[in-house]
Write an enzyme that holds these catalytic residues in place. Structure first.
Site, PDB file in Angstrom:
ATOM      1  N   GLY A   1       0.653  -1.297   0.022  1.00 17.08           N
ATOM      2  CA  GLY A   1       0.128   0.138  -0.202  1.00 17.08           C
ATOM      3  C   GLY A   1       0.849   1.139   0.047  1.00 17.08           C
TER       4      GLY A   1
ATOM      5  N   CYS B   1     -13.236   5.733 -29.156  1.00 15.66           N
ATOM      6  CA  CYS B   1     -14.521   6.177 -29.315  1.00 15.66           C
ATOM      7  C   CYS B   1     -15.225   6.639 -27.819  1.00 15.66           C
ATOM      8  CB  CYS B   1     -15.347   5.695 -30.209  1.00 15.66           C
ATOM      9  SG  CYS B   1     -14.603   5.941 -31.849  1.00 15.66           S
TER      10      CYS B   1
ATOM     11  N   TYR C   1       0.148  -1.311 -12.647  1.00 18.03           N
ATOM     12  CA  TYR C   1      -1.580  -1.131 -13.076  1.00 18.03           C
ATOM     13  C   TYR C   1      -1.653  -0.576 -14.368  1.00 18.03           C
ATOM     14  CZ  TYR C   1      -1.544  -2.398  -8.192  1.00 18.03           C
ATOM     15  OH  TYR C   1      -1.517  -3.052  -6.946  1.00 18.03           O
TER      16      TYR C   1
ATOM     17  N   ARG D   1      -5.665   3.768 -16.079  1.00 13.85           N
ATOM     18  CA  ARG D   1      -5.844   4.683 -14.845  1.00 13.85           C
ATOM     19  C   ARG D   1      -6.305   6.014 -15.007  1.00 13.85           C
ATOM     20  NH1 ARG D   1      -1.868   5.854 -12.016  1.00 13.85           N
ATOM     21  NH2 ARG D   1      -2.866   5.610 -10.208  1.00 13.85           N
TER      22      ARG D   1
ATOM     23  N   TYR E   1      -9.448   5.991 -12.304  1.00 13.58           N
ATOM     24  CA  TYR E   1      -9.251   6.723 -11.221  1.00 13.58           C
ATOM     25  C   TYR E   1      -8.874   7.966 -11.237  1.00 13.58           C
ATOM     26  CZ  TYR E   1      -7.864   1.797  -9.827  1.00 13.58           C
ATOM     27  OH  TYR E   1      -7.932   0.398  -9.672  1.00 13.58           O
TER      28      TYR E   1
ATOM     29  N   PRO F   1       4.632  -5.362  -0.824  1.00 13.23           N
ATOM     30  CA  PRO F   1       4.276  -4.149  -1.863  1.00 13.23           C
ATOM     31  C   PRO F   1       4.147  -4.282  -3.562  1.00 13.23           C
ATOM     32  CG  PRO F   1       6.562  -4.617  -1.422  1.00 13.23           C
ATOM     33  CD  PRO F   1       5.735  -5.516  -0.633  1.00 13.23           C
ATOM     34  N   GLY F   2       3.839  -3.893  -4.225  1.00 11.99           N
ATOM     35  CA  GLY F   2       3.542  -3.941  -5.690  1.00 11.99           C
ATOM     36  C   GLY F   2       3.803  -2.654  -6.477  1.00 11.99           C
ATOM     37  N   ARG F   3       2.858  -1.654  -6.408  1.00 13.72           N
ATOM     38  CA  ARG F   3       3.131  -0.426  -6.998  1.00 13.72           C
ATOM     39  C   ARG F   3       4.426   0.375  -6.630  1.00 13.72           C
ATOM     40  NH1 ARG F   3      -1.243   3.088  -7.980  1.00 13.72           N
ATOM     41  NH2 ARG F   3      -2.585   2.003  -6.410  1.00 13.72           N
TER      42      ARG F   3
END
Length: 421
Positions: free
Chosen positions: A239, A346, A375, A314, A318, A276-278
Site C-alpha cells: 500500500g 471512441c 496497473y 488509470r 481513477y 508491495p506492488g506499486r
C-alpha cells in the site's frame, strides 16, 4: 529515483535510447527498467533488516514473467490473487513455499491448484472461504498454513476505489470478531493457523493509517496468543504510495515504513511479510506513445496520440495523474502551452490529461507516460479491437520484448463463429 533520464537531449531507459526501442517495436509500448525494479525491491528488503521477513511482490501490479523472474532471483516472494497469477509465478520459477495466496473470492479449484503445487499460506478473507480451504485440504490429505485477514476499520486516506481497510469494504473479517473466527479455525483439521493478515489500501501517502492498523494488530496478536493460538507470522500487506508527480509532496520512504513496522510490531518476535506492488513496479515503467495529430479546437488544443484508455486505463478509471514528457528533451526556456492529451478510442473518457502544459509538439513526436509500470499493462484490454501493446524490459544497454504485440489476425482468430452462422 528511476532510470528514465534525459541524456544528450534524448530520453533513455537505463542505457538504451527510448526512440531506439520505438523504432524496433512500434508505438505504443511499455518499457520497464531492471535496475529500478531491483532498487525498489531492495529498499524494502533493507528497510526490514534485522527482522525475520519476506518481501512478497504483489504481482497484480505488473505480472509479466520476466518481471517476476527478475524479482524472484533477487529473493522476492510473490503475493497472488488468482489461479492465473499463481500459475504465472510458478512458470517464472517461483517455488510454492514463497507464494502467498490472497484474494477475497478464491474458488475450490484455485485452492486445490495451490495445495497440489505448493503454497506458503492462504490469507483467508471469510469464514465460508475458511471452510472450503479446510474441505479441499482434507480431501487432499494436507494441512495448510493460513493467516486470517482482519479488517481494522482504518481510513487509509486514499482513493475510494483502492481503500480496503474500512468496515464497509469487502475485505477481511471485522477485527472485533477475530477471536471467535480464530477459535473456529483452530477446530478445523485441514488448517494450521500461523498468523494475522491485514491490508488497508493502496497508494497511501501517510504513515499514520499504517500505524493505526498495526497497533490494532499488535493488540490482537497478544489476545490470540493468550487464547492459545500460535501467532508467528504477520502479513502486513502493501500500500505504500509512489510519487506520480515531480512535486516535493512525496510519500514516505520504505526506510520510514520499516522503522514504523519495527516500532509497532518488533517486540512480538513474529516473522513479517509485506506485499508491495506499486512501489516496486510503478516508477520502474513508462508507456511510450506517438502523436498522431495536433488538433486545434475551440478554446483548446488537443494532442491525439496512438496510446489509449485500453492501454493505460488509470486516468479514465481513477482520475489518475501521470507526468507526460517528450522523448526528445525540449530546449531550455521553450514556451509551453496547454493541451488536452487524448487517445483515439471512441469514448470521451479516453483522456489522459486536460490542459496539461507541454512544449510544442507535432505529429510523429514521441511522448512518455511516467510511473506507468504498475496497473498499466496488467489492466489493458482490446477495447475497440486494438491489440495489446508490447512490453519491453531493459537491462543496462540491452532490451528485449517480453510480450509481443499480437497481429490483427491473431486477435481476430481467437473468435469462434458457430456452425449455424
Amino acid at each position: 529515483m528511476d532510470h528514465f533520464l534525459y541524456r544528450d537531449g534524448a530520453l533513455y531507459a537505463e542505457d538504451v535510447p527510448v526512440a531506439e526501442i520505438a523504432a524496433a517495436v512500434g508505438t505504443p509500448f511499455y518499457v520497464y527498467s531492471t535496475a529500478t525494479l531491483l532498487r525498489h525491491f531492495r529498499l524494502f528488503d533493507e528497510a526490514l533488516d534485522g527482522m525475520d521477513h519476506l518481501v512478497c511482490y504483489a504481482m497484480k501490479a505488473a505480472s509479466n514473467q520476466a518481471i517476476l523472474k527478475t524479482l524472484a532471483q533477487a529473493g522476492a516472494g510473490m503475493d497472488v490473487v488468482s489461479e492465473g497469477e499463481y500459475r504465472r509465478a510458478r512458470a517464472a520459477g517461483v517455488s510454492g513455499d514463497k507464494i502467498v495466496f490472497s484474494g477475497v473470492g478464491k474458488t475450490a479449484g484455485e485452492i486445490r491448484t495451490a495445495l497440489v503445487g505448493g503454497v506458503r499460506q492462504f490469507n483467508v478473507e471469510s469464514e465460508p472461504e475458511m471452510e472450503v480451504i479446510n474441505a479441499v485440504a482434507e480431501e487432499l490429505g494436507k494441512v495448510t498454513p493460513i493467516t486470517i485477514r482482519v479488517n481494522p476499520d482504518v481510513d487509509a486516506k486514499t482513493h475510494a476505489k483502492i481503500a480496503t481497510g474500512k468496515s464497509e469494504n469487502k475485505f477481511g473479517i471485522p477485527i472485533a470478531r477475530a477471536r471467535d473466527v480464530y477459535a473456529h479455525a483452530a477446530t478445523l483439521p485441514g488448517l494450521k493457523v500461523i498468523g494475522i493478515d491485514v491490508h488497508i489500501g493502496s497508494q497511501l501517502t501517510q504513515l499514520d493509517p499504517f500505524e493505526q492498523a498495526y497497533v490494532k494488530v499488535a493488540e490482537l496478536t497478544e489476545q490470540l496468543r493468550a487464547d492459545g493460538h500460535e501467532i508467528s507470522r504477520l502479513d502486513l500487506g502493501g500500500g505504500l504510495g509512489i510519487p506520480y508527480t515531480r512535486s516535493n509532496d512525496a510519500p514516505p520512504l520504505p526506510t520510514d515504513y520499516g522503522a514504523l513496522v519495527k516500532r509497532t510490531l518488533g517486540h512480538l518476535g513474529c516473522e513479517i511479510e509485506i506485499e508491495p506492488g506499486r512501489l516496486i513496479a510503478g516508477n520502474a515503467g513508462i508507456m511510450v506513445s506517438k502523436v498522431i495529430y495536433v488538433k486545434n479546437g475551440e478554446g483548446r488544443d488537443f494532442l491525439i496520440v496512438d496510446g489509449a484508455m485500453n492501454d493505460l486505463v488509470r486516468p479514465a478509471m481513477y482520475e489518475a495523474h501521470h507526468d507526460i514528457i517528450p522523448v526528445i528533451e525540449p530546449d531550455v526556456g521553450v514556451e509551453e502551452q496547454p493541451y488536452d492529451i487524448v487517445g483515439p478510442v471512441c469514448e470521451s473518457g479516453d483522456t489522459f490529461a486536460k490542459q496539461r502544459d507541454m512544449p510544442p509538439l507535432a505529429a510523429g513526436d514521441l511522448i512518455a507516460f511516467r510511473s506507468a509500470g504498475a496497473y498499466g499493462a496488467v489492466m489493458s484490454s482490446e477495447y475497440n479491437s486494438r491489440p495489446l501493446i508490447p512490453e519491453v524490459l531493459v537491462h543496462g544497454d540491452q532490451f528485449a520484448v517480453i510480450r509481443p504485440r499480437p497481429t490483427f489476425d491473431e486477435m481476430i482468430n481467437r473468435d469462434t463463429i458457430p456452425e449455424w452462422l
